[in-house]
Design an enzyme around this catalytic site. Structure first.
Site, PDB file in Angstrom:
ATOM      1  N   HIS A  22       0.823  -1.214   0.000  1.00  0.00           N
ATOM      2  CA  HIS A  22       0.000   0.000   0.000  1.00  0.00           C
ATOM      3  C   HIS A  22       0.858   1.266   0.000  1.00  0.00           C
ATOM      4  O   HIS A  22       0.377   2.336  -0.348  1.00  0.00           O
ATOM      5  CB  HIS A  22      -0.906  -0.010   1.228  1.00  0.00           C
ATOM      6  CG  HIS A  22      -2.308   0.471   0.988  1.00  0.00           C
ATOM      7  ND1 HIS A  22      -2.921   0.481  -0.241  1.00  0.00           N
ATOM      8  CD2 HIS A  22      -3.225   0.957   1.856  1.00  0.00           C
ATOM      9  CE1 HIS A  22      -4.162   0.964  -0.120  1.00  0.00           C
ATOM     10  NE2 HIS A  22      -4.361   1.258   1.139  1.00  0.00           N
ATOM     11  N   ASN A  71      -6.689   6.848   3.424  1.00  0.00           N
ATOM     12  CA  ASN A  71      -8.048   7.315   3.121  1.00  0.00           C
ATOM     13  C   ASN A  71      -8.273   8.775   3.486  1.00  0.00           C
ATOM     14  O   ASN A  71      -9.362   9.298   3.270  1.00  0.00           O
ATOM     15  CB  ASN A  71      -9.100   6.410   3.772  1.00  0.00           C
ATOM     16  CG  ASN A  71      -8.982   6.361   5.273  1.00  0.00           C
ATOM     17  OD1 ASN A  71      -8.052   6.912   5.852  1.00  0.00           O
ATOM     18  ND2 ASN A  71      -9.927   5.693   5.908  1.00  0.00           N
ATOM     19  N   ASP A  96      -0.631   2.352  -5.312  1.00  0.00           N
ATOM     20  CA  ASP A  96      -0.705   0.922  -5.588  1.00  0.00           C
ATOM     21  C   ASP A  96      -1.980   0.612  -6.350  1.00  0.00           C
ATOM     22  O   ASP A  96      -2.982   1.305  -6.200  1.00  0.00           O
ATOM     23  CB  ASP A  96      -0.664   0.139  -4.270  1.00  0.00           C
ATOM     24  CG  ASP A  96      -1.833   0.483  -3.354  1.00  0.00           C
ATOM     25  OD1 ASP A  96      -2.039   1.687  -3.063  1.00  0.00           O
ATOM     26  OD2 ASP A  96      -2.551  -0.429  -2.924  1.00  0.00           O
ATOM     27  N   ASN A 117      -9.352   4.088  -1.834  1.00  0.00           N
ATOM     28  CA  ASN A 117      -9.833   5.153  -0.945  1.00  0.00           C
ATOM     29  C   ASN A 117      -8.972   6.408  -0.976  1.00  0.00           C
ATOM     30  O   ASN A 117      -9.470   7.513  -0.785  1.00  0.00           O
ATOM     31  CB  ASN A 117      -9.971   4.630   0.474  1.00  0.00           C
ATOM     32  CG  ASN A 117     -11.109   3.654   0.606  1.00  0.00           C
ATOM     33  OD1 ASN A 117     -12.107   3.748  -0.097  1.00  0.00           O
ATOM     34  ND2 ASN A 117     -10.964   2.690   1.503  1.00  0.00           N
TER      35      ASN A 117
END
Length: 193
Positions: A22, A71, A96, A117
């Protein structure tokens, strides 16, 4: 007037997430900063920033890593775009991408967020989805593994061997968008080897 670009590497804060799939976007902006011997500084927008140039007399690059979680990437992106007077068409988000195989890149402007997100939050905060994206392939999880667990896991030993090349290619792609424009960058990055 100086051509200024905001290049944001998406990720989560802290050592726990530093080398996870991530956080590949943050690895890429780290590489862009490393190439220019730049240091990260805290900014009041809730992010670390490194200012540099593409080359002597070239475009100014504002490299960004949010201090918050993925997010909530939109707040720092929007605040820094306002602070530096950067329009959304001069914003590049590096992130990613599950739907692209590991060790592959795709470049685009606009479109949906694909369930990402961080991209969703940036589009909302900038009030437009029309910013460039360097989508770094991490592939889908094996078997029935939850995608949320997959993105927060470390790269495998095999992936770690080629990760520096992937990160370097993604850094090159972001720089190409700035220097040559999206279409030329896409033609080079998306061309079969």
């Amino acid at each position: 007037m100086i051509d200024t670009w905001l290049i944001m590497g998406l990720g989560n804060p802290g050592p726990r997430y530093e080398r996870t799939r991530h956080n590949v976007g943050q690895l890429v902006v780290d590489e862009i900063a490393r190439r220019r011997y730049e240091r990260w500084k805290q900014h009041k927008a809730g992010a670390r920033v490194a200012e540099t140039r593409l080359g002597p007399g070239g475009s100014k690059l504002v490299l960004v890593k949010s201090n918050g979680f993925m997010n909530t990437s939109g707040g720092p992106a929007s605040a820094l775009a306002k602070f530096y007077s950067i329009a959304p068409d001069r914003v590049i988000a590096i992130h990613d991408e599950l739907d692209i195989p590991f060790d592959s890149l795709k470049l685009k402007v606009g479109g949906g967020h694909g369930g990402h997100n961080g991209i969703r939050d940036i589009a909302k905060a900038l009030d437009t989805p029309d910013f460039a994206r360097v989508r770094v392939g991490i592939g889908r999880p094996p078997g029935r593994q939850d995608p949320a667990d997959w993105v927060l896991s470390d790269f495998s030993p095999t992936e770690r061997k080629t990760l520096p090349i992937l990160v370097g290619d993604a850094a090159d792609a972001a720089e190409l968008i700035v220097s040559d424009g999206l279409t030329a960058a896409q033609q080079k990055v998306h061309a079969p080897c």
